[in-house]
Design a protein around this motif. Structure first.
Motif, PDB file in Angstrom:
ATOM      1  N   MET A 283       3.714   0.419  12.497  1.00  0.00           N
ATOM      2  CA  MET A 283       2.690  -0.436  13.070  1.00  0.00           C
ATOM      3  C   MET A 283       1.611   0.431  13.730  1.00  0.00           C
ATOM      4  SD  MET A 283       2.301  -3.583  13.021  1.00  0.00           S
ATOM      5  CE  MET A 283       1.754  -5.049  13.774  1.00  0.00           C
ATOM      6  N   LEU A 284       0.388  -0.020  13.656  1.00  0.00           N
ATOM      7  CA  LEU A 284      -0.714   0.718  14.263  1.00  0.00           C
ATOM      8  C   LEU A 284      -0.788   0.457  15.758  1.00  0.00           C
ATOM      9  CD1 LEU A 284      -3.455   0.054  11.602  1.00  0.00           C
ATOM     10  CD2 LEU A 284      -2.367   2.229  12.070  1.00  0.00           C
ATOM     11  N   ASP A 285      -1.311   1.424  16.477  1.00  0.00           N
ATOM     12  CA  ASP A 285      -1.557   1.252  17.902  1.00  0.00           C
ATOM     13  C   ASP A 285      -2.795   0.379  18.058  1.00  0.00           C
ATOM     14  OD1 ASP A 285      -2.203   1.423  20.573  1.00  0.00           O
ATOM     15  OD2 ASP A 285      -2.162   3.609  20.649  1.00  0.00           O
ATOM     16  N   PRO A 286      -2.659  -0.826  18.609  1.00  0.00           N
ATOM     17  CA  PRO A 286      -3.821  -1.719  18.716  1.00  0.00           C
ATOM     18  C   PRO A 286      -4.838  -1.273  19.757  1.00  0.00           C
ATOM     19  CG  PRO A 286      -1.933  -2.692  19.795  1.00  0.00           C
ATOM     20  CD  PRO A 286      -1.443  -1.429  19.137  1.00  0.00           C
ATOM     21  N   HIS A 287      -4.541  -0.192  20.476  1.00  0.00           N
ATOM     22  CA  HIS A 287      -5.450   0.293  21.509  1.00  0.00           C
ATOM     23  C   HIS A 287      -6.176   1.578  21.104  1.00  0.00           C
ATOM     24  CE1 HIS A 287      -3.607  -2.764  23.965  1.00  0.00           C
ATOM     25  NE2 HIS A 287      -2.434  -2.260  23.682  1.00  0.00           N
ATOM     26  N   ALA A 288      -5.962   2.032  19.864  1.00  0.00           N
ATOM     27  CA  ALA A 288      -6.578   3.278  19.391  1.00  0.00           C
ATOM     28  C   ALA A 288      -7.419   2.988  18.151  1.00  0.00           C
ATOM     29  CB  ALA A 288      -5.494   4.295  19.062  1.00  0.00           C
ATOM     30  N   PRO A 289      -8.446   3.789  17.896  1.00  0.00           N
ATOM     31  CA  PRO A 289      -9.257   3.584  16.683  1.00  0.00           C
ATOM     32  C   PRO A 289      -8.401   3.678  15.429  1.00  0.00           C
ATOM     33  CG  PRO A 289     -10.290   5.177  18.135  1.00  0.00           C
ATOM     34  CD  PRO A 289      -8.917   4.922  18.674  1.00  0.00           C
ATOM     35  N   VAL A 290      -8.777   2.927  14.405  1.00  0.00           N
ATOM     36  CA  VAL A 290      -8.087   2.990  13.124  1.00  0.00           C
ATOM     37  C   VAL A 290      -9.109   3.185  12.018  1.00  0.00           C
ATOM     38  CG1 VAL A 290      -6.161   1.528  13.870  1.00  0.00           C
ATOM     39  CG2 VAL A 290      -8.112   0.488  12.702  1.00  0.00           C
ATOM     40  N   LEU A 291      -8.622   3.671  10.891  1.00  0.00           N
ATOM     41  CA  LEU A 291      -9.428   3.766   9.684  1.00  0.00           C
ATOM     42  C   LEU A 291      -9.081   2.572   8.804  1.00  0.00           C
ATOM     43  CD1 LEU A 291      -8.829   7.543   8.931  1.00  0.00           C
ATOM     44  CD2 LEU A 291     -10.902   6.514   9.893  1.00  0.00           C
ATOM     45  N   LEU A 292     -10.089   1.949   8.287  1.00  0.00           N
ATOM     46  CA  LEU A 292      -9.900   0.823   7.382  1.00  0.00           C
ATOM     47  C   LEU A 292     -10.454   1.229   6.026  1.00  0.00           C
ATOM     48  CD1 LEU A 292      -9.543  -2.150   6.442  1.00  0.00           C
ATOM     49  CD2 LEU A 292     -11.786  -2.589   7.434  1.00  0.00           C
ATOM     50  N   ALA A 293      -9.625   1.152   5.002  1.00  0.00           N
ATOM     51  CA  ALA A 293     -10.103   1.301   3.630  1.00  0.00           C
ATOM     52  C   ALA A 293     -10.277  -0.098   3.093  1.00  0.00           C
ATOM     53  CB  ALA A 293      -9.103   2.074   2.778  1.00  0.00           C
ATOM     54  N   TRP A 294     -11.494  -0.439   2.770  1.00  0.00           N
ATOM     55  CA  TRP A 294     -11.777  -1.759   2.232  1.00  0.00           C
ATOM     56  C   TRP A 294     -12.032  -1.595   0.745  1.00  0.00           C
ATOM     57  CZ3 TRP A 294     -16.545  -4.072   0.516  1.00  0.00           C
ATOM     58  CH2 TRP A 294     -16.421  -5.448   0.278  1.00  0.00           C
ATOM     59  N   LEU A 295     -11.260  -2.289  -0.065  1.00  0.00           N
ATOM     60  CA  LEU A 295     -11.373  -2.189  -1.513  1.00  0.00           C
ATOM     61  C   LEU A 295     -11.774  -3.549  -2.069  1.00  0.00           C
ATOM     62  CD1 LEU A 295      -8.545  -0.554  -0.530  1.00  0.00           C
ATOM     63  CD2 LEU A 295      -8.743   0.211  -2.879  1.00  0.00           C
ATOM     64  N   GLN A 296     -12.816  -3.564  -2.872  1.00  0.00           N
ATOM     65  CA  GLN A 296     -13.204  -4.812  -3.535  1.00  0.00           C
ATOM     66  C   GLN A 296     -12.107  -5.252  -4.483  1.00  0.00           C
ATOM     67  OE1 GLN A 296     -15.422  -6.916  -3.008  1.00  0.00           O
ATOM     68  NE2 GLN A 296     -17.224  -5.955  -2.163  1.00  0.00           N
ATOM     69  N   ALA A 297     -11.441  -4.301  -5.085  1.00  0.00           N
ATOM     70  CA  ALA A 297     -10.319  -4.599  -5.982  1.00  0.00           C
ATOM     71  C   ALA A 297      -9.419  -3.378  -6.026  1.00  0.00           C
ATOM     72  CB  ALA A 297     -10.820  -4.926  -7.389  1.00  0.00           C
ATOM     73  N   LEU A 298      -8.139  -3.645  -6.167  1.00  0.00           N
ATOM     74  CA  LEU A 298      -7.207  -2.537  -6.339  1.00  0.00           C
ATOM     75  C   LEU A 298      -7.423  -1.918  -7.719  1.00  0.00           C
ATOM     76  CD1 LEU A 298      -3.954  -3.992  -4.778  1.00  0.00           C
ATOM     77  CD2 LEU A 298      -5.325  -2.113  -3.914  1.00  0.00           C
ATOM     78  N   PRO A 299      -6.946  -0.686  -7.931  1.00  0.00           N
ATOM     79  CA  PRO A 299      -7.114  -0.029  -9.225  1.00  0.00           C
ATOM     80  C   PRO A 299      -6.494  -0.820 -10.375  1.00  0.00           C
ATOM     81  CG  PRO A 299      -6.410   1.524  -7.569  1.00  0.00           C
ATOM     82  CD  PRO A 299      -6.329   0.156  -6.941  1.00  0.00           C
ATOM     83  N   ALA A 300      -6.593  -0.258 -11.574  1.00  0.00           N
ATOM     84  CA  ALA A 300      -6.226  -0.959 -12.802  1.00  0.00           C
ATOM     85  C   ALA A 300      -4.804  -1.498 -12.793  1.00  0.00           C
ATOM     86  CB  ALA A 300      -6.429  -0.040 -13.991  1.00  0.00           C
ATOM     87  N   ASP A 301      -3.885  -0.882 -12.042  1.00  0.00           N
ATOM     88  CA  ASP A 301      -2.518  -1.386 -12.047  1.00  0.00           C
ATOM     89  C   ASP A 301      -2.301  -2.499 -11.026  1.00  0.00           C
ATOM     90  OD1 ASP A 301      -2.788   0.365  -9.953  1.00  0.00           O
ATOM     91  OD2 ASP A 301      -0.912   1.419 -10.289  1.00  0.00           O
ATOM     92  N   ALA A 302      -3.394  -3.144 -10.567  1.00  0.00           N
ATOM     93  CA  ALA A 302      -3.292  -4.297  -9.679  1.00  0.00           C
ATOM     94  C   ALA A 302      -2.449  -5.363 -10.367  1.00  0.00           C
ATOM     95  CB  ALA A 302      -4.672  -4.815  -9.342  1.00  0.00           C
ATOM     96  N   PRO A 303      -1.774  -6.255  -9.651  1.00  0.00           N
ATOM     97  CA  PRO A 303      -1.947  -6.539  -8.234  1.00  0.00           C
ATOM     98  C   PRO A 303      -1.190  -5.610  -7.302  1.00  0.00           C
ATOM     99  CG  PRO A 303      -0.370  -8.062  -9.151  1.00  0.00           C
ATOM    100  CD  PRO A 303      -0.872  -7.211 -10.292  1.00  0.00           C
ATOM    101  N   SER A 304      -0.499  -4.614  -7.821  1.00  0.00           N
ATOM    102  CA  SER A 304       0.169  -3.707  -6.902  1.00  0.00           C
ATOM    103  C   SER A 304      -0.008  -2.270  -7.377  1.00  0.00           C
ATOM    104  CB  SER A 304       1.660  -4.050  -6.788  1.00  0.00           C
ATOM    105  OG  SER A 304       2.282  -3.909  -8.045  1.00  0.00           O
ATOM    106  N   LEU A 305      -0.051  -1.358  -6.436  1.00  0.00           N
ATOM    107  CA  LEU A 305      -0.122   0.054  -6.761  1.00  0.00           C
ATOM    108  C   LEU A 305       1.269   0.543  -7.151  1.00  0.00           C
ATOM    109  CD1 LEU A 305      -2.327   1.169  -3.752  1.00  0.00           C
ATOM    110  CD2 LEU A 305      -3.064   0.993  -6.128  1.00  0.00           C
ATOM    111  N   ALA A 306       1.315   1.614  -7.908  1.00  0.00           N
ATOM    112  CA  ALA A 306       2.595   2.196  -8.304  1.00  0.00           C
ATOM    113  C   ALA A 306       3.369   2.615  -7.056  1.00  0.00           C
ATOM    114  CB  ALA A 306       2.351   3.393  -9.219  1.00  0.00           C
ATOM    115  N   PRO A 307       4.700   2.496  -7.091  1.00  0.00           N
ATOM    116  CA  PRO A 307       5.495   2.896  -5.916  1.00  0.00           C
ATOM    117  C   PRO A 307       5.206   4.313  -5.447  1.00  0.00           C
ATOM    118  CG  PRO A 307       6.865   1.684  -7.456  1.00  0.00           C
ATOM    119  CD  PRO A 307       5.531   1.901  -8.146  1.00  0.00           C
ATOM    120  N   ALA A 308       4.986   5.247  -6.367  1.00  0.00           N
ATOM    121  CA  ALA A 308       4.699   6.628  -5.959  1.00  0.00           C
ATOM    122  C   ALA A 308       3.378   6.705  -5.199  1.00  0.00           C
ATOM    123  CB  ALA A 308       4.662   7.538  -7.183  1.00  0.00           C
TER     124      ALA A 308
END
Length: 195
Positions: free
Chosen positions: A1-26
């Motif tokens: 879980m993230l610390d809700p009191h510290a800055p976080v990085l957000l990666a916003w993706l319009q769409a996941l890569p070609a293997d969507a709807p889920s990324l490979a386990p690796a």
């Protein structure tokens, strides 16, 4: 879980890569090894959000998700919800801008009425607000995030009552560039098999 009191990085993706709807386990495990802590896939559409602490291995995360738009979110407000401590497989986000002349009223409403009210709804695990100071066109500055134990908390009579106040009616017309999205959590590491 993230610390809700510290800055976080957000990666916003319009769409996941070609293997969507889920990324490979690796790939999921590599994201976790690089510091990512939470990945969410939109219930409708291909949008995804990945969160990492601000000190995560940014170079590795960028290699793994080269199509992502990375934003730094500063914490504004956090409160444990009525269902604090329960698993939260649902992540509801309202990302918005607000007209500058109404920003003070908007922030007062969110922090004294709206977000605390939604945190108190049965099924809400936690509520938080974040600010993206370097947001560009198409990227709202304010992000309100609600971790939910069950999807039904959203849209329940208690949830709708919080949304239906006079103050809400006064503030909401001043929103701009608003996105409301329900996400489902994607596990970054395999779940341990039941004992």
């Amino acid at each position: 879980m993230l610390d809700p009191h510290a800055p976080v990085l957000l990666a916003w993706l319009q769409a996941l890569p070609a293997d969507a709807p889920s990324l490979a386990p690796a790939t999921l495990q590599a994201l976790h090894a690089a510091g990512a802590r939470a990945l969410y896939q939109a219930v409708q559409g291909g949008e995804a959000r990945l969160y990492a602490p601000a000190d995560a291995d940014m170079a590795a995360l960028r290699r793994l998700l080269p199509q992502a738009r990375w934003l730094r979110l500063q914490p504004l407000w956090h409160r444990a919800g009525q269902a604090a401590g329960r698993p939260a497989p649902w992540h509801y986000v309202v990302a918005t801008d607000v007209l500058p002349e109404h920003e003070a009223d908007f922030n007062a409403w969110y922090e004294t009425e709206h977000a605390p009210g939604l945190a108190a709804v049965p099924g809400t695990v936690q509520a938080s607000r974040w600010l993206c100071e370097e947001a560009g066109p198409g990227s709202p500055r304010y992000h309100a995030c609600y971790e939910l134990a069950e999807e039904q908390a959203f849209g329940s009579p208690a949830w709708l009552a919080v949304r239906a106040t006079d103050w809400s009616s006064r503030v909401r017309p001043h929103f701009r560039n608003t996105r409301r999205t329900m996400f489902r959590r994607v596990d970054l590491v395999p779940l341990a098999p039941p004992a």
